[in-house]
Each structure stands twice: as structure tokens, then as C-alpha cells.
Design a protein around this motif. Structure first.
Motif, short mmCIF file in Angstrom:
data_model
loop_
_atom_site.label_atom_id
_atom_site.label_comp_id
_atom_site.label_asym_id
_atom_site.label_seq_id
_atom_site.Cartn_x
_atom_site.Cartn_y
_atom_site.Cartn_z
N ILE A 72 0.83 -1.21 0.00
CA ILE A 72 0.00 0.00 0.00
C ILE A 72 0.86 1.25 0.00
N ILE A 73 1.91 1.29 0.81
CA ILE A 73 2.78 2.47 0.84
C ILE A 73 3.47 2.67 -0.51
N ASN A 74 3.94 1.60 -1.11
CA ASN A 74 4.60 1.71 -2.41
C ASN A 74 3.66 2.25 -3.50
N SER A 75 2.39 1.91 -3.43
CA SER A 75 1.46 2.31 -4.48
C SER A 75 0.75 3.63 -4.19
N HIS A 76 0.74 4.08 -2.92
CA HIS A 76 0.00 5.31 -2.57
C HIS A 76 0.84 6.25 -1.69
N ARG A 77 2.14 6.23 -1.83
CA ARG A 77 3.00 7.00 -0.94
C ARG A 77 2.67 8.49 -0.94
N ASP A 78 2.52 9.09 -2.10
CA ASP A 78 2.31 10.54 -2.17
C ASP A 78 1.01 10.97 -1.49
N ILE A 79 0.02 10.10 -1.50
CA ILE A 79 -1.24 10.40 -0.82
C ILE A 79 -1.10 10.20 0.69
N LEU A 80 -0.46 9.11 1.07
CA LEU A 80 -0.35 8.78 2.49
C LEU A 80 0.55 9.74 3.25
N ASP A 81 1.59 10.29 2.59
CA ASP A 81 2.46 11.22 3.30
C ASP A 81 2.01 12.67 3.18
N GLY A 82 0.85 12.90 2.52
CA GLY A 82 0.28 14.24 2.43
C GLY A 82 0.77 15.07 1.28
N THR A 83 1.64 14.52 0.43
CA THR A 83 2.14 15.28 -0.72
C THR A 83 1.02 15.58 -1.70
N GLU A 84 0.15 14.62 -1.91
CA GLU A 84 -0.98 14.78 -2.82
C GLU A 84 -2.28 14.48 -2.08
N THR A 85 -3.39 14.95 -2.69
CA THR A 85 -4.73 14.67 -2.16
C THR A 85 -5.36 13.55 -2.95
N ASP A 86 -5.93 12.61 -2.25
CA ASP A 86 -6.56 11.47 -2.91
C ASP A 86 -7.85 11.92 -3.59
N PRO A 87 -7.94 11.85 -4.92
CA PRO A 87 -9.17 12.29 -5.60
C PRO A 87 -10.38 11.43 -5.25
N THR A 88 -10.17 10.18 -4.86
CA THR A 88 -11.30 9.31 -4.50
C THR A 88 -11.72 9.49 -3.05
N GLY A 89 -10.84 10.08 -2.24
CA GLY A 89 -11.13 10.28 -0.82
C GLY A 89 -11.15 9.01 0.00
N LEU A 90 -10.52 7.94 -0.51
CA LEU A 90 -10.57 6.65 0.16
C LEU A 90 -9.31 6.31 0.93
N TRP A 91 -8.16 6.90 0.54
CA TRP A 91 -6.89 6.55 1.20
C TRP A 91 -6.45 7.67 2.12
N THR A 92 -5.86 7.31 3.24
CA THR A 92 -5.41 8.32 4.20
C THR A 92 -4.21 7.81 4.99
N GLY A 93 -3.36 8.74 5.38
CA GLY A 93 -2.22 8.41 6.25
C GLY A 93 -2.41 8.96 7.65
N ASN A 94 -3.67 9.18 8.05
CA ASN A 94 -3.95 9.80 9.35
C ASN A 94 -3.45 8.95 10.52
N SER A 95 -3.59 7.64 10.43
CA SER A 95 -3.20 6.78 11.56
C SER A 95 -1.71 6.86 11.86
N PRO A 96 -0.83 6.65 10.86
CA PRO A 96 0.60 6.81 11.17
C PRO A 96 0.98 8.24 11.47
N ALA A 97 0.25 9.22 10.88
CA ALA A 97 0.55 10.62 11.16
C ALA A 97 0.22 10.97 12.61
N THR A 98 -0.90 10.44 13.12
CA THR A 98 -1.28 10.67 14.51
C THR A 98 -0.27 10.03 15.46
N PHE A 99 0.17 8.83 15.12
CA PHE A 99 1.15 8.13 15.96
C PHE A 99 2.47 8.91 15.99
#
Length: 762
Positions: free
Chosen positions: A566-593
Motif C-alpha cells: 500500500i505504501i509503495n502504491s500510494h506514498r504521495d497520498i499517504l504522506d500528504g504530498t498529494e490529495t486522494d481524488p477518491t477520498g478513500l486513502w489516508t495516512g492519518n493513523s501513522p501521522a497521529t502516531f
């Protein structure tokens, strides 16, 4: 001399047969009465856990290995998948039980009876009818695997925020050790926390009823439900009804999840929003019609437990929060939302700790000290206070009210004449040597220290050992509290604080210390609960050892593989570099930790909770939590007719810190549910409660979980964004074409969308 006629002889023979039959019935009755006398001293356990056993049933079968491995892989991948999604989902153990039952029965009918050999171990491909023990063991292995490894938080946080990926071997050892340290502890503590009858582990009773109902065991064949239905027919009817109903709150009408009806009187008043919105405020008198917000546990957790928990919630969120808010104490109104973990400046501007970080992720003290200090909302500060009350209260309450009982029941569990009937039944099986668990634990400790040094995790060996000591000190009282009452505090807050004082300026060390200190106890608790389930179901201890360890290995491996994909395929969305156009993927959990590690590891609790600051009072929570149980214990000696032990400050304080981030919609409906079930039905219709409540709870939870899975996969874009189906806007699903809830803040119809409050502000 008179002679006996044939009729006399026949009459004598008939009377003799009647006498023998009556004698046999009396003997059978004596056996039943003797077993009843030996039954569990816990009423709920007596009602649902059979005291019979068939030691001849095979357990570690070919079917077990195939199905437990398959569903362990699926469960580990799905739960890890949800970790990075905006919508949550669950891999229901009831779904696993139902699926493995159908597949197990099919395999028993179709597989050949020939043997296969694996690593020199031979087993039959078909060991006969699919039985309840191998079925339960599958569920235990899968439940162990399906709890995502807490170490994933460390791996994902460092990968996404530091752009550093811990090597594969180090990652896998980190996952293995964090999961298996608790495993070794569980084995060594099982005589205290599994064998005694007082250690109920309430959630297992639902599982016991479910397995016995599916397999229609002897104890359940004679039990008939309403209209003469079997247990499983009753389960499927209730499950189906809940499955259909849950499409309403989970998809068609999300407002039914947050019915903040008082807030509708003045929806754009700032005070009404803070006090009556359940999304980010107190949620006073709010109603939720979503069963996921209520949960089946409200139907069977002990009444005293729930009175303490929900009493604490009402006291904290319906009484204390309004007082703080309406009087703007500690700047409550100035800092915006009443329930948020964010940090602020005193004027209400958000504080970003990353603005004061050096390149090595330590705090730049000069820059930070040059500006105004960070502050937090009053309720978030009180969350720490109540957490400390709960931890200290847990230790002293267990020590004073249950210490002697635990010691006595432990003595009774190891061979005395008064030992629990289920412990006595388990003596037929070879025990798992205590030394095996001890050796296993020592190996995991050595691997953990090796990992911390080899992969530069900032945690020195002595820091790791302190985390282990903390786990040992707190595991016995916390797990005893969970086993007896059904609920207990966690160690996440205390571990962060200890490491923040001990190793300031090391955010990675803070994450690692928290994971070892908190998760060791959490994983130990999960494994002890499974061991108790195996105890109730009479599964051999050595089979339990293998199943739990296998589930841990498979789950950790596929947790890691899924995370990497998942990180390899959605890194830019998960680290906040890009916004997910589908609104389905998020990196909030590791960001909160990671954010928590920065606050406690970099900024440090010494600054936040200094005696000169606003929040030095939080440490008095330890004193309050330690003193109250002692006072109650003394009162119990002075006034023995009053059940002072039912008031548990650890549970009250846990309830008071239950919603630090909001979502308070379930309080009122949970109170109504447990009062109906645990007060009215259990007190005035006990036979009905004993017969229905556990299977009813399982059916309602399963139906709601199935609905969530279907909505997530096929209506919410879980499988593919093309499958996302939007419900047309209507009064219970209000949204504008722009995709928001304007003019309201959220679906609950409360709060001003653009911040233009009509009244209630400072």
C-alpha cells in the motif's frame, strides 16, 4: 407350600425391572446433581458453558491448518488494508466462524481419508466429522492473526514521515517481538488469570454459545427458542433483520448515527453546538440508531461495570465539560472545539510542533522558547488526569478488593478439592510447561534488544527493560480487572509520558517504548482471553500454544507485506504530498502516531506538565486513584452490608476519558440498553436472559458487521472507486452538490458550516 404362577413371576419380573430403572434414574440424577454442585460459581458461566467434554475429538487436524491459515491471511490483510482507509471496517470473527463451519463440514464430506506428511509429521486429510474443538481453535488462530500488529505504526510512521524504511528483517523481528513478548507473559500468568473461576473474560461467553449453537451440542439440542426455533435459526433470523436494517444508518441515512435532537433547537449557536453536538462536543442526550454505536457487550457486561463506565461518561461529558465551556475555564471557548487532541497557542491559533524541529527530529529549544508556549484544551488535559486515576485505581482496587480472592483461587486452581470444574476437566490434557513460556519470553527479549541496537531505534537496552518491567507490573491488575469486570485501562498514555521524561528529544524511542510497554500488555490481554476460551471449550493447552503462535506469525508477516504494497502504491497520498481524488486513502493513523511521538518525545511532557504550568495537576491523578479504593475498602470493613467494591474508580475514570476526540453519540442509548438487559431482564426475567441474551448479542453484532462489509466493499468504493454509489440527497442524508453539509458543520445538523455563529460566542 404355595407355588408361583406364571403371572406372579411376570409381575415380579416387571417390578424388578421398574426398580432397576428407578435405581438407574436415581444414580444418573445423583451424577447430574454432583456435577451441578461442582459447576462454576459464576452464574453466567453456569448458564452457557457446558461442563461435559470429549477428549477423543481431534483438534490439530488437516482442516485446521488449511482453514486457519487461509483466514489468518485474509484477516491480516483486510485489517491492515483498513488501517490506510478513510472508512473503517472490521473482519468479524463471527463471519470467520460461519465461513469456516461451512467449509469444514464440506471438507469432512469430500476429502479422502489418506494421510500426508509435512516435515516428518503425518496427519490424516480427513479425520472424521468436523467438530467443535477444531472449529474453535481455528477461530482462536484467526483472531490472533487478525489483530493488526501495533509495530506497524512505527514502520509506517518512519517510512512516511522520515523517508526511512527499516530493513525487512528488522521490521519482521520488530513485529514478531512486540507480538510475542505478550504471548510469553500470557503463558506464565495463566494460572492467575485463566484457571480461576472468577476470571470470567466475559466476551468469551458469547463465543461459547455461538460455537455450541452451530454444532448443536447435547446441551443445546434440548434448548428451544421462540416458536420452537433452534439456536441457529434464531441467530439467522435476527442476524438477517439487523443486516437489512443497518443499511439505513450505515448508508441511506447517516443522520441516524448522530441524532443530536436538542441541537436542532439552535443549530448555529456556539454553546449549543459544543454541548449537544455528538460529533465534536458533549453530545448531551444525543441518540444513535446505529447498532455499531451500541454494541452487543452492553447486553451482557456486568451491571456494576457499566454503571461505573457510563456514570463516568455522564459526569465528565454532560456535567464537567459544560461547566468548563460555559465559564471559559482554561480558555475552553478560545481554543475552539471542546474535544480535540490538537495543541494551540493561547489565542486559539493551532500550534505545529514540526515548525520547531531540527533536521534530526529533535526540538529546537531556542526557537520554541522564543515564542509563546503550546497549550491544550481543558478536556484533553483532563484526559491525562483521568487516565492516571484509572491506572492507579486499577492497581489498588484489584489489590484490596480482589487480591486475596485471586491468591486463594490460584491455589484452588492447581489441584485442591475446590478447584473450578472447568480447570478440573482440563487436567486430562498434558499441560504446557511453564518453562517453555519462560524460555520463549527470554528469546523474545534478546531479539528485541538486538533489534533496537541493530536498526538504530534510539531505545537503549535499559529503556527497553523498563518497558518490560512496566508491562509486568501493570499486566496482572489490568488483565484481572478486564477478566472480572469486562473492561480495563490501557497503558498508551503512561508509556508516552515515562519515555518522554526518561529519553527527551527522541521521538523514535518514544514510539518504540510505547509499543513495547503498551502493546506487550495489550497483546497479553488478547492472548489470555483466547486461552480462557480454549479453557471453556476444553482445547488441549499445547494445541492452544501452537495455534496462537501460528496465528501471530502468519498475521505479522501479512500485516507487513500489505503495508509495503500500500505504501509503495500510494506514498504521495499517504504522506500528504498529494490529495486522494477518491477520498478513500489516508495516512492519518501513522501521522497521529508520529505526531504523538513528537509531542511527548520531542516537545516533552516536562514542558507540558510542569508544576509551574497550567497542567501540573494531572499527576495528582495517581494520588486520587490510589486513595479512593483504599477508602472504599475500609468502608467495606466498617459497613459490610454495603457492596462498596462495586464502585470501581478505575472504571469510572476510564469512562470519564472515553471520548478524548469526540463521537459521543452512544452514551444515552447504551445506558438505555444495559438498563433494560442487565437491570430489568436479568433481575426480573433471569431465565429469559440466560437463554437468549448471548446468542441475541452475537446475532445483532454479526448482522451489523456484515452490513458494514457490504457497504464498504460494494457501495463505498472498497473494491473499486467505480463501485462507489452515492445516495441521493434527502433529509436524513443531507449534502449539497459541493459535497458538504452546508449550512451545517456535519450530518448531525449542528454547528455553522462557515463559522458564522449567530450566538453563544465570546
Amino acid at each position: 407350600m404355595a407355588t408361583l404362577s406364571n403371572s406372579n413371576i411376570q409381575e415380579f419380573s416387571d417390578r424388578k425391572e421398574e426398580f432397576l430403572d428407578e435405581k438407574a434414574d436415581i444414580e444418573r440424577s445423583d451424577v447430574v446433581l454432583e456435577e451441578e454442585e461442582e459447576n462454576s460459581c459464576i452464574e453466567a458461566v453456569r448458564a452457557v458453558v457446558p461442563i461435559t467434554d470429549d477428549p477423543s475429538l481431534p483438534v490439530m487436524t488437516f482442516r485446521f491448518w488449511v482453514l486457519s491459515t487461509l483466514f489468518s491471511i485474509i484477516g491480516a490483510m483486510i485489517n491492515q488494508y483498513y488501517y490506510f482507509r478513510t472508512t473503517s471496517g472490521t473482519f468479524s470473527i463471527y463471519f470467520v466462524n460461519l465461513a469456516t463451519y461451512g467449509m469444514g463440514v464440506a471438507m469432512a464430506r469430500t476429502l479422502p481419508t489418506g494421510s500426508i506428511s509435512v516435515f516428518g509429521y503425518s496427519m490424516s486429510m480427513n479425520s472424521g466429522p468436523f467438530n467443535i474443538k477444531e472449529h474453535c481453535l481455528m477461530g482462536i488462530a484467526v483472531s490472533t492473526a487478525s489483530t493488526y500488529a501495533y509495530a506497524i505504526d512505527i514502520l509506517a510512521a518512519t517510512d512516511l514521515n522520515l523517508k526511512y524504511r527499516i530493513p525487512t528483517l528488522g521490521s519482521l523481528i520488530l513485529i514478531l517481538t512486540t507480538q510475542c513478548l505478550g504471548y510469553g507473559m500470557a503463558g506464565m500468568l495463566r494460572k492467575f488469570l485463566v484457571y480461576p473461576a472468577q476470571m470470567v473474560w466475559w466476551a468469551n461467553l458469547v463465543q461459547v454459545v455461538f460455537y455450541n449453537a452451530m454444532h448443536n451440542t447435547d446441551e443445546f439440542k434440548s434448548k428451544r427458542m421462540i416458536r420452537g426455533w433452534s439456536y441457529m435459526k434464531f441467530f439467522w433470523v435476527i442476524c438477517g433483520c439487523m443486516f437489512i436494517y443497518e443499511f439505513l444508518p450505515q448508508w441511506l441515512a447517516p443522520m441516524f448515527v448522530f441524532m443530536d435532537w436538542i441541537c436542532w433547537i439552535k443549530p448555529f449557536d456556539f454553546d449549543f453546538w459544543a454541548l449537544f453536538s455528538s460529533f465534536s462536543g458533549s453530545g448531551i442526550m444525543s441518540i444513535s440508531l446505529d447498532w455499531n454505536s451500541i454494541g452487543g457487550s452492553t447486553m451482557w457486561l456486568p451491571l456494576a461495570t457499566q454503571v461505573c463506565l457510563y456514570g463516568g461518561m455522564v459526569l465528565s461529558y454532560w456535567i464537567i465539560l459544560p461547566i468548563l465551556w460555559l465559564n471559559n475555564i482554561m480558555g475552553a471557548k478560545t481554543l475552539g472545539a471542546p474535544l480535540t487532541p490538537s495543541l494551540f497557542y493561547s489565542n486559539g491559533t493551532k500550534f505545529q510542533v514540526t515548525n520547531f524541529m531540527n533536521s534530526d527530529h529533535t526540538l529546537n529549544e531556542g526557537e520554541y522558547n522564543a515564542g509563546p508556549p503550546a497549550t491544550m484544551t481543558p478536556m484533553y488535559a483532563l484526559n491525562f488526569f483521568w487516565s492516571f486515576v484509572s491506572l492507579a485505581g486499577c492497581v489498588t482496587h484489584i489489590a484490596f478488593f480482589h487480591g486475596r480472592d485471586i491468591l486463594d483461587s490460584w491455589k484452588a486452581s492447581v489441584g485442591s478439592s475446590t478447584e473450578d470444574i472447568h480447570t478440573k476437566k482440563m487436567r486430562v490434557y498434558p499441560e504446557m510447561p511453564q518453562s517453555w513460556y519462560a524460555i520463549f519470553y527470554v528469546i523474545m527479549v534478546a531479539l528485541s534488544i538486538f533489534t533496537c541496537y541493530e536498526y538504530d531505534l534510539q531505545l537503549p537496552w535499559w529503556g527497553f527493560l523498563i518497558a518490560c518491567v512496566l508491562g509486568w507490573v501493570m499486566t496482572l491488575p489490568v488483565c484481572a480487572l478486564v477478566a472480572i469486570t469486562g473492561y480495563g485501562p490501557g497503558l498508551n498514555v503512561i508509556t508516552e509520558l515515562i519515555c518522554g521524561y526518561m529519553l527527551p528529544g527522541r521521538p523514535i524511542a518514544n514510539m518504540v517504548f510505547k509499543t513495547y510497554g503498551y502493546m506487550v500488555m495489550g497483546q497479553c490481554q488478547n492472548l489470555l482471553q483466547d486461552l480462557k476460551l480454549g479453557h471453556y471449550m476444553k482445547i488441549p493447552p499445547r494445541a492452544m500454544f501452537v495455534a496462537q503462535f501460528w496465528g501471530t506469525i502468519v498475521g505479522g508477516l501479512f500485516n507487513y507485506m500489505t503495508m509495503i504494497l500500500i505504501i509503495n502504491s500510494h506514498r504521495d497520498i499517504l504522506d500528504g504530498t498529494e490529495t486522494d481524488p477518491t477520498g478513500l486513502w489516508t495516512g492519518n493513523s501513522p501521522a497521529t502516531f508520529w505526531g504523538s511521538a513528537l509531542i511527548f518525545g520531542a516537545l516533552g511532557p516536562k514542558r507540558m506538565f510542569s508544576s509551574e504550568g497550567n497542567y501540573g495537576f494531572v499527576f495528582y491523578g495517581f494520588v486520587l486513584g490510589a486513595i479512593i479504593p483504599i477508602i472504599l475498602w475500609a468502608l467495606s470493613k466498617k459497613f459490610p452490608n454495603v457492596q462498596w467494591g462495586k464502585f470501581n474508580i478505575a472504571l469510572v475514570a476510564s469512562g470519564m476519558s472515553f471520548f478524548p476526540y469526540g463521537l459521543t453519540q452512544s452514551v444515552l442509548v447504551c445506558i438505555i440498553t444495559f438498563m433494560i438487559s442487565q437491570f430489568y431482564l436479568h433481575r426480573y426475567h433471569k431465565n429469559w436472559w440466560n437463554k437468549y441474551i448471548f446468542i441475541l448479542s452475537a446475532a445483532l453484532d454479526t448482522g451489523a458487521a456484515f452490513t458494514g462489509l457490504v457497504v464498504f466493499l460494494f457501495l463505498g468504493g472498497g473494491v473499486s472507486p467505480t463501485l462507489s454509489v452515492a445516495v441521493p440527497s434527502w433529509w436524513a442524508n443531507y449534502y449539497t452538490p459541493e459535497g458538504n453539509n452546508a449550512p451545517y458543520l456535519f450530518t448531525d445538523r449542528c454547528g455553522a458550516f462557515n463559522g458564522s455563529w449567530t450566538s453563544g460566542t465570546l
